[in-house]
Write a protein that holds these residues in place. Structure first.
Motif, PDB file in Angstrom:
ATOM      1  N   VAL A   1       0.868  -1.191   0.000  1.00 28.61           N
ATOM      2  CA  VAL A   1       0.000   0.000   0.000  1.00 28.61           C
ATOM      3  C   VAL A   1       0.898   1.232   0.000  1.00 28.61           C
ATOM      4  CG1 VAL A   1      -2.113   0.978   0.974  1.00 28.61           C
ATOM      5  CG2 VAL A   1      -1.476  -1.373   1.529  1.00 28.61           C
ATOM      6  N   PRO A   2       1.526   1.532  -1.127  1.00 28.27           N
ATOM      7  CA  PRO A   2       2.478   2.650  -1.149  1.00 28.27           C
ATOM      8  C   PRO A   2       1.844   3.996  -0.801  1.00 28.27           C
ATOM      9  CG  PRO A   2       2.015   1.847  -3.373  1.00 28.27           C
ATOM     10  CD  PRO A   2       1.450   0.842  -2.431  1.00 28.27           C
TER      11      PRO A   2
ATOM     12  N   ALA B   1       1.882   4.247   2.897  1.00 29.04           N
ATOM     13  CA  ALA B   1       3.266   4.451   3.348  1.00 29.04           C
ATOM     14  C   ALA B   1       3.716   5.878   3.114  1.00 29.04           C
ATOM     15  CB  ALA B   1       4.198   3.465   2.642  1.00 29.04           C
ATOM     16  N   ASP B   2       3.380   6.423   1.945  1.00 34.81           N
ATOM     17  CA  ASP B   2       3.771   7.799   1.641  1.00 34.81           C
ATOM     18  C   ASP B   2       3.152   8.770   2.644  1.00 34.81           C
ATOM     19  OD1 ASP B   2       5.232   6.919  -0.502  1.00 34.81           O
ATOM     20  OD2 ASP B   2       3.716   7.445  -2.010  1.00 34.81           O
ATOM     21  N   ALA B   3       1.887   8.570   2.976  1.00 34.75           N
ATOM     22  CA  ALA B   3       1.220   9.461   3.923  1.00 34.75           C
ATOM     23  C   ALA B   3       1.849   9.348   5.308  1.00 34.75           C
ATOM     24  CB  ALA B   3      -0.270   9.132   3.988  1.00 34.75           C
ATOM     25  N   ILE B   4       2.130   8.141   5.756  1.00 30.16           N
ATOM     26  CA  ILE B   4       2.732   7.952   7.071  1.00 30.16           C
ATOM     27  C   ILE B   4       4.131   8.552   7.109  1.00 30.16           C
ATOM     28  CG2 ILE B   4       3.560   6.227   8.727  1.00 30.16           C
ATOM     29  CD1 ILE B   4       1.261   4.408   7.710  1.00 30.16           C
ATOM     30  N   ASP B   5       4.853   8.439   6.006  1.00 33.31           N
ATOM     31  CA  ASP B   5       6.211   8.978   5.954  1.00 33.31           C
ATOM     32  C   ASP B   5       6.240  10.493   6.107  1.00 33.31           C
ATOM     33  OD1 ASP B   5       8.165   7.054   5.961  1.00 33.31           O
ATOM     34  OD2 ASP B   5       8.116   6.716   3.789  1.00 33.31           O
ATOM     35  N   THR B   6       5.133  11.158   5.845  1.00 30.70           N
ATOM     36  CA  THR B   6       5.100  12.618   5.994  1.00 30.70           C
ATOM     37  C   THR B   6       4.862  13.050   7.429  1.00 30.70           C
ATOM     38  OG1 THR B   6       2.721  12.751   5.496  1.00 30.70           O
ATOM     39  CG2 THR B   6       4.252  12.893   3.635  1.00 30.70           C
ATOM     40  N   ILE B   7       4.646  12.112   8.347  1.00 35.00           N
ATOM     41  CA  ILE B   7       4.507  12.434   9.769  1.00 35.00           C
ATOM     42  C   ILE B   7       5.910  12.486  10.368  1.00 35.00           C
ATOM     43  CG2 ILE B   7       3.582  11.716  11.999  1.00 35.00           C
ATOM     44  CD1 ILE B   7       1.410  10.168  10.425  1.00 35.00           C
TER      45      ILE B   7
ATOM     46  N   GLU C   1      -5.311   6.242   6.216  1.00 31.52           N
ATOM     47  CA  GLU C   1      -6.466   5.388   6.498  1.00 31.52           C
ATOM     48  C   GLU C   1      -7.291   5.136   5.241  1.00 31.52           C
ATOM     49  OE1 GLU C   1      -7.071   6.708  11.176  1.00 31.52           O
ATOM     50  OE2 GLU C   1      -8.269   7.662   9.607  1.00 31.52           O
ATOM     51  N   ALA C   2      -7.428   6.150   4.381  1.00 33.22           N
ATOM     52  CA  ALA C   2      -8.180   5.967   3.145  1.00 33.22           C
ATOM     53  C   ALA C   2      -7.501   4.959   2.228  1.00 33.22           C
ATOM     54  CB  ALA C   2      -8.335   7.309   2.430  1.00 33.22           C
ATOM     55  N   ALA C   3      -6.164   5.010   2.179  1.00 33.56           N
ATOM     56  CA  ALA C   3      -5.425   4.070   1.333  1.00 33.56           C
ATOM     57  C   ALA C   3      -5.570   2.638   1.831  1.00 33.56           C
ATOM     58  CB  ALA C   3      -3.947   4.468   1.291  1.00 33.56           C
ATOM     59  N   LEU C   4      -5.779   2.487   3.154  1.00 34.26           N
ATOM     60  CA  LEU C   4      -5.922   1.155   3.747  1.00 34.26           C
ATOM     61  C   LEU C   4      -7.364   0.680   3.804  1.00 34.26           C
ATOM     62  CD1 LEU C   4      -3.357   1.413   6.676  1.00 34.26           C
ATOM     63  CD2 LEU C   4      -3.274  -0.254   4.814  1.00 34.26           C
ATOM     64  N   ALA C   5      -8.313   1.535   3.400  1.00 32.21           N
ATOM     65  CA  ALA C   5      -9.724   1.202   3.553  1.00 32.21           C
ATOM     66  C   ALA C   5     -10.113  -0.077   2.812  1.00 32.21           C
ATOM     67  CB  ALA C   5     -10.587   2.369   3.079  1.00 32.21           C
ATOM     68  N   ARG C   6      -9.430  -0.362   1.713  1.00 34.79           N
ATOM     69  CA  ARG C   6      -9.754  -1.573   0.938  1.00 34.79           C
ATOM     70  C   ARG C   6      -9.189  -2.832   1.588  1.00 34.79           C
ATOM     71  NH1 ARG C   6      -5.394  -3.330  -2.060  1.00 34.79           N
ATOM     72  NH2 ARG C   6      -3.610  -1.890  -2.196  1.00 34.79           N
ATOM     73  N   LEU C   7      -8.431  -2.654   2.673  1.00 29.03           N
ATOM     74  CA  LEU C   7      -7.829  -3.790   3.378  1.00 29.03           C
ATOM     75  C   LEU C   7      -8.258  -3.751   4.841  1.00 29.03           C
ATOM     76  CD1 LEU C   7      -4.206  -3.507   1.932  1.00 29.03           C
ATOM     77  CD2 LEU C   7      -6.004  -5.098   1.188  1.00 29.03           C
TER      78      LEU C   7
ATOM     79  N   GLN D   1      -4.816  -3.034  10.045  1.00 28.53           N
ATOM     80  CA  GLN D   1      -5.174  -1.867  10.832  1.00 28.53           C
ATOM     81  C   GLN D   1      -3.927  -1.228  11.452  1.00 28.53           C
ATOM     82  OE1 GLN D   1      -8.174  -0.413  11.231  1.00 28.53           O
ATOM     83  NE2 GLN D   1      -9.190  -1.911   9.896  1.00 28.53           N
ATOM     84  N   LEU D   2      -3.984   0.093  11.565  1.00 30.05           N
ATOM     85  CA  LEU D   2      -2.922   0.863  12.207  1.00 30.05           C
ATOM     86  C   LEU D   2      -3.318   1.203  13.634  1.00 30.05           C
ATOM     87  CD1 LEU D   2      -2.153   3.448   9.373  1.00 30.05           C
ATOM     88  CD2 LEU D   2      -0.719   1.482   9.998  1.00 30.05           C
TER      89      LEU D   2
END
Length: 566
Positions: free
Chosen positions: A347-348, A351-357, A478-484, A488-489
């Motif tokens: 789920v790149p 990952a990209d969104a989390i990397d911006t934190i 969370e939106a990127a992970l919604a299909r999975l 969960q994070l």
């Protein structure tokens, strides 16, 4: 089942699970408060587990991951927790050194968010909850001297008029500048802004420099002009919406939270911050012990996850031991950089969104002295350091004066917190940190001679920083992970860094996993109240939860800046 130590982890899968200080930030008193090789499923007893399931993998053994495992175990779902370090519990770490109780991470947690206290009740340790000693006196270091924290202050605003009008912390001119808040027009806060920028515009620079920066910026180890108002103090946004001034909102919040209005009959009213007789580590240790006795849970320390592959409904995880397992679901409860690394192949976008934190570095330096090494024994709970002071530490707790049972008689135990905003601190060696803090204590508190005990805890790159736009970054992940839904994070990088926040996030993630396995929508209610992340956008992180009414504006605990997230 006891904790099963694994072989040394291979480099470098998921880093240690931990979630480093956030204090919750109140403005007025709130109401009280099995792993198999060759892609086989996780082994474990099937009698209590749901038939046909391969169980759940929890990546990360900090309090968020352990709380998720606890929720899953209560549902009889087979669970394996893997932790890359040799120790479970993350930053909830308490040690006994030469008779002193030393906290490596947080030293307390908020009582008005019920998740931690609810978990303690389930573990049977509610009787070990302790409250701060009297008198509760806290100081601000400003202009090279100490000033008392004004009485009846909320986060950064007065909840009563007279104590604020008479405090020497601000000059008459500075107080008049703050009074402009009564006539300034409301600001549109639909878009996120920096906490410092907003407060400076309404209340002036003096309040930001002496209260907001040490109380809020110090907590997150982040300059206050970078911190997200929506994620860190959404109560200010709500006050801006519901009241014509922040000062009036704070005064109103005190009236709304008077004792007895929301307190159940016969219940004990707790102060905002509490801890355990054995330190915050007692919560993690009790939880690990309870999980170790569960037939459905396997705990493995010293075992990292080197890869995570999700393809439709199939999940496969590679462990540092060389094992490959196929759980039915996974909870990722490790620091942001490690979570991003695990999710990137599958789920790149997440990952990209989390990397911006951003993640910063924090440290806790604990020093002990004999009482006679001070001209007068310190009687304050501690002090915060205003912006612009020439000190290395951000805040200091006098643990021996604040909490019972922390130090032998005739001694003083001090706990200094150093955040990323200290500038020099992240690049200093442990001996340099200790020397710098010793010099600060000598200069500010008059200590003479070397301490009789010293301990340094450093958390490198593990302090999530909630900068402007934080909630948008979390929502994107969370939106990127919604299909999975079976991935969960949970943890400090997302929706709150305090211990109750992390407990709630772990349990909520487990609740959603359970619902996904059952093919249902996630349940809203979990023990300990709803996690902030289950609120509408904008109520996250510091949003009031079920234990605090919708009008509750959080109240400060002046030594909150020394807290480390769970």
């Amino acid at each position: 089942m006891s904790v099963a130590p694994g072989p040394p982890p291979s480099p470098p899968p998921s880093p240690p699970s931990s979630d480093p200080p956030r204090p919750a930030l109140p403005i007025a008193d709130p109401p009280p408060a099995p792993v198999a090789t060759d892609s086989a499923p996780i082994p474990g007893p099937t009698a209590s587990a749901t038939p046909g399931r391969g169980g759940v993998l929890v990546v990360g053994g900090g309090i968020s991951g352990l709380a998720a495992a606890w929720e899953l175990s209560r549902a009889g779902i087979r669970t394996i927790v893997v932790e890359a370090t040799e120790r479970l519990g993350g930053k909830l770490r308490t040690e006994r050194i030469d008779g002193f109780l030393v906290e490596a991470g947080p030293d307390s947690f908020v009582s008005y968010r019920p998740a931690a206290l609810q978990l303690a009740a389930e573990l049977g340790i509610s009787g070990d909850v302790v409250v701060p000693l009297e008198p509760r006196r806290v100081l601000i270091r400003t202009g090279g001297t100490f000033r008392a924290m004004p009485q009846d202050m909320g986060l950064v605003l007065p909840t009563r008029v007279m104590p604020f009008l008479t405090t020497p912390l601000f000059s008459p001119v500075e107080k008049l500048r703050m009074g402009l808040d009564l006539v300034l027009p409301r600001r549109d806060l639909e878009r996120d802004v920096a906490v410092g920028t907003y407060l400076r515009a309404r209340l002036g620079p003096a309040l930001v420099r002496r209260l907001a920066e040490p109380l809020i910026g110090g907590v997150y180890g982040t300059p206050i002009d970078e911190l997200s108002l929506h994620a860190v103090v959404p109560q200010l946004r709500d006050a801006n919406r519901d009241h014509r001034s922040l000062l009036l909102a704070s005064l109103a919040s005190r009236r709304a939270s008077r004792p007895g209005r929301s307190q159940a009959a016969g219940t004990r009213r707790l102060p905002p911050f509490v801890t355990f007789a054995g330190g915050v580590g007692q919560l993690a240790e009790s939880l690990v012990d309870a999980l170790g006795r569960s037939p459905d849970v396997e705990l493995r320390a010293g075992v990292g996850v080197t890869g995570l592959d999700v393809d439709g409904g199939r999940i496969e995880a590679a462990l540092a031991t060389g094992e490959r397992i196929r759980p039915d679901a996974v909870v990722v409860a490790v620091p942001g950089p490690a979570a991003a690394a695990l999710l990137r192949p599958t789920v790149p976008a997440a990952a990209d969104a989390i990397d911006t934190i951003p993640h910063g570095t924090t440290a806790v330096v604990t020093l002990a002295y004999r009482t006679e090494q001070f001209a007068e024994p310190p009687r304050t709970h501690g002090f915060l350091v205003a912006a612009g002071e020439e000190l290395t530490l951000d805040a200091c707790t006098v643990s021996s004066a604040k909490w019972p049972g922390r130090a032998p008689a005739g001694t003083v135990l001090l706990r200094a917190f150093l955040g990323s905003r200290s500038g020099r601190a992240p690049g200093m060696r442990d001996d340099e940190l200790r020397a710098a803090v010793e010099a600060d204590i000598a200069a500010t508190m008059g200590a003479h001679g070397r301490p009789i005990m010293a301990h340094v805890s450093r958390w490198t790159g593990q302090m999530p920083q909630y900068t402007v736009g934080h909630l948008e970054r979390v929502a994107a992940a969370e939106a990127a992970l919604a299909r999975l839904p079976r991935v969960q994070l949970a943890g400090a990088p997302y929706r709150g860094v305090g211990i109750p926040d992390c407990v709630s996030q772990g349990r909520s993630a487990a609740s959603r996993i359970r619902a996904a396995l059952d093919g249902q929508a996630a349940a809203e209610d979990i023990p300990g109240g709803r996690v902030a992340g289950d609120h509408a956008p904008g109520d996250a992180a510091s949003g009031t939860d079920a234990s605090a009414g919708p009008d509750a504006l959080p109240r400060h605990d002046a030594t909150a800046a020394q807290r480390m997230s769970a």
